[in-house]
Scaffold this motif. Structure first.
Motif, PDB file in Angstrom:
ATOM      1  N   THR A  16      78.773  61.141  61.091  1.00 38.06           N
ATOM      2  CA  THR A  16      79.321  61.967  62.297  1.00 38.06           C
ATOM      3  C   THR A  16      78.925  61.354  63.780  1.00 38.06           C
ATOM      4  OG1 THR A  16      79.271  63.713  60.751  1.00 38.06           O
ATOM      5  CG2 THR A  16      79.417  64.271  63.102  1.00 38.06           C
ATOM      6  N   ARG A  17      77.515  61.015  63.997  1.00 34.01           N
ATOM      7  CA  ARG A  17      77.260  60.563  64.924  1.00 34.01           C
ATOM      8  C   ARG A  17      77.959  59.200  65.306  1.00 34.01           C
ATOM      9  NH1 ARG A  17      73.609  56.986  66.680  1.00 34.01           N
ATOM     10  NH2 ARG A  17      72.925  56.636  64.277  1.00 34.01           N
ATOM     11  N   ILE A  18      77.953  58.270  64.529  1.00 32.37           N
ATOM     12  CA  ILE A  18      78.605  56.865  64.882  1.00 32.37           C
ATOM     13  C   ILE A  18      79.833  57.247  65.119  1.00 32.37           C
ATOM     14  CG2 ILE A  18      79.135  55.022  63.635  1.00 32.37           C
ATOM     15  CD1 ILE A  18      76.886  55.003  61.779  1.00 32.37           C
ATOM     16  N   ARG A  19      80.692  58.167  64.276  1.00 24.84           N
ATOM     17  CA  ARG A  19      81.941  58.299  64.911  1.00 24.84           C
ATOM     18  C   ARG A  19      82.312  58.956  66.010  1.00 24.84           C
ATOM     19  NH1 ARG A  19      85.901  62.336  61.032  1.00 24.84           N
ATOM     20  NH2 ARG A  19      84.536  63.628  61.877  1.00 24.84           N
ATOM     21  N   THR A  20      81.470  59.644  66.509  1.00 27.54           N
ATOM     22  CA  THR A  20      81.352  60.409  67.658  1.00 27.54           C
ATOM     23  C   THR A  20      81.233  59.402  68.645  1.00 27.54           C
ATOM     24  OG1 THR A  20      80.604  62.442  66.917  1.00 27.54           O
ATOM     25  CG2 THR A  20      80.322  62.214  69.101  1.00 27.54           C
ATOM     26  N   GLU A  21      80.166  58.441  68.575  1.00 26.87           N
ATOM     27  CA  GLU A  21      79.826  57.616  69.338  1.00 26.87           C
ATOM     28  C   GLU A  21      80.900  56.584  69.685  1.00 26.87           C
ATOM     29  OE1 GLU A  21      74.795  57.568  68.891  1.00 26.87           O
ATOM     30  OE2 GLU A  21      76.231  55.712  68.361  1.00 26.87           O
ATOM     31  N   LEU A  22      81.668  56.292  68.583  1.00 28.55           N
ATOM     32  CA  LEU A  22      82.714  55.287  68.347  1.00 28.55           C
ATOM     33  C   LEU A  22      83.822  55.989  69.283  1.00 28.55           C
ATOM     34  CD1 LEU A  22      83.919  52.720  67.611  1.00 28.55           C
ATOM     35  CD2 LEU A  22      84.553  53.858  65.487  1.00 28.55           C
TER      36      LEU A  22
END
Length: 449
Positions: free
Chosen positions: A170-176
């Motif tokens: 979730t954090r990676i997708r949000t940052e991406l």
């Protein structure tokens, strides 16, 4: 169409094509960089947790029960569980030897997904959960980042297993998405700026007005920022004033504890020695070694006072004495036999924790000398569930009732309260226990970081 209209239309179409092309290129590059960077950093992080606990698989051996228990401990680590959803350990033949989902242990799913990690490189996939072995992971809600890492033997560096873990993405997708959105915003803004610059050729008269508006807005923002900084500085001054008052109280209390735990204890021993010397003096058989002991104790008091002064001047940054040295100094001072075991484990603690543990142990030994005549004294240390447990024991009369302890604290006997303060300061647990066969145990439990 007029020349002006043709120029503006051509410029607009050119800028749109350039922005779309650059946006696609930058988006692809940013996505690849972020996922690759996350893969490498996360793989290195997880390898430090998994690799030490698969060393029993070296030489093609099965995973030992001890390593299984250690892997279960890693899986149940609260810090790790916040973002790692599931873990699997594969042997080089494609068989799962350990997993969060125990039903998969012993099943072989081939080595298609293990080709890259078996060559020594980590592999990662984003939301790729279509394989048969991903039934458990498909039940999780939200995006998942799947990473394979090679696990090597500490003896010869060969790959003995492959660790697979599923991270909450979730954090990676949000940052991406945030990065991509920022890239598109920047490119769009740049395109619009270029178009606006070209359009400004035909509207020179608006430049002065726009620049003046921008200047007014900038001045207003600077004024608001200055007001905010002033308010923040004022609040910081109030906070600093309160912190200085708290620090002054803490320094006063710590000086009192330092004096109580060091020279005051030695003065108590010196007082007992003087009483003994007075008794033997009345009998006419005073011995020179008693006088030597008192002289050594007096010298020790001077050394301790000098050490306390140096620690206060150096703000507590000096290297604390080893626990074994503290126990040895007590034994030499009191002529007591103290059994020790595992004291070198205190080297695992941070320096403030070592200093606090030494103070507590020294106070407990002095109490054992005073109340138990140093009978059966011992200091032992061992590891338990990620904590270092130090026990100071004696064979004396044990602890007095709680009301007697409370009366001693009220009468300025600060030994127990000083130990409790030291334990609280280093984040340790302090327990006092009276075994069934008598005596007293002071137990200190400190987390090992």
């Amino acid at each position: 169409m007029s020349l002006k209209q043709k120029f503006l239309l051509t410029a607009l179409l050119s800028i749109v094509i350039i922005v779309v092309g650059l946006g696609s290129l930058v988006s692809t590059s940013v996505s690849a960089y972020l996922l690759d960077h996350t893969k490498v950093s996360t793989a290195f992080y997880m390898t430090t947790f998994l690799e030490p606990n698969v060393q029993s698989m070296a030489g093609g051996q099965p995973l030992s029960q001890q390593d299984r228990a250690a892997l279960d401990t890693v899986m149940n680590n609260p810090t790790l569980r916040r973002h790692v959803l599931s873990i699997k350990i594969w042997d080089p033949t494609g068989t799962i030897v350990h997993a969060t989902n125990g039903e998969l242990v012993g099943q072989n799913f081939g080595t298609d997904d293990l080709v890259v990690p078996l060559t020594g490189q980590p592999a990662a996939y984003f939301d790729n959960l279509s394989d048969e072995e991903n039934v458990f992971e498909r039940e999780f809600q939200g995006p998942i980042f799947e990473i394979y890492v090679p696990l090597r033997s500490r003896a010869d560096g060969s790959i003995i297993a492959v660790g697979e873990f599923y991270e909450d993405a979730t954090r990676i997708r949000t940052e991406l998405f945030a990065l991509l959105r920022g890239d598109w915003v920047v490119l769009t803004v740049c395109g619009l700026a270029i178009f606006a610059g070209l359009f400004a050729v035909f509207r020179q008269g608006s430049r002065t007005i726009e620049s003046q508006k921008a200047a007014i807005l900038r001045i207003q923002e600077e004024r608001e920022a200055l007001q905010a900084d002033t308010a923040q500085l004022r609040a910081g001054l109030e906070t600093a004033r309160g912190q200085l008052e708290d620090m002054d109280k803490e320094v006063s209390r710590r000086i009192g504890q330092e004096l109580h735990d060091g020279p005051v204890q030695m003065l108590g021993y010196l007082s007992l020695a003087l009483d003994n010397l007075a008794v033997v003096g009345r009998r006419g058989d005073a011995r020179s070694d008693d006088v030597d002991d008192m002289q050594a104790t007096t010298d020790r008091i001077q050394v301790e006072l000098r050490k306390i002064s140096n620690r206060l001047l150096a703000s507590g940054c000096g290297q604390p004495a080893a626990l074994s040295d503290v126990v040895a100094a007590y034994a030499q001072r009191s002529k007591a036999d103290v059994v020790t075991d595992g004291l070198q484990l205190t080297d695992l603690l941070r320096l403030p924790a070592q200093r606090g543990v030494s103070r507590i142990v020294e106070e407990a030994l002095n109490n054992g000398f005073r109340h138990a005549a140093a009978r059966g004294q011992s200091v032992t240390a061992g590891l338990s569930d990620g904590r270092l447990v130090i026990e100071v024991a004696d064979h004396g009369p044990g602890l007095p009732p709680d009301d007697v302890l409370a009366d001693k604290v009220a009468a300025n006997h600060h030994g127990l309260s000083g130990m409790q303060d030291q334990a609280r300061r280093i984040g340790a647990r302090l327990e006092l226990d009276t075994p069934a066969d008598g005596g007293c145990i002071v137990r200190i439990s400190v987390p090992v970081l």
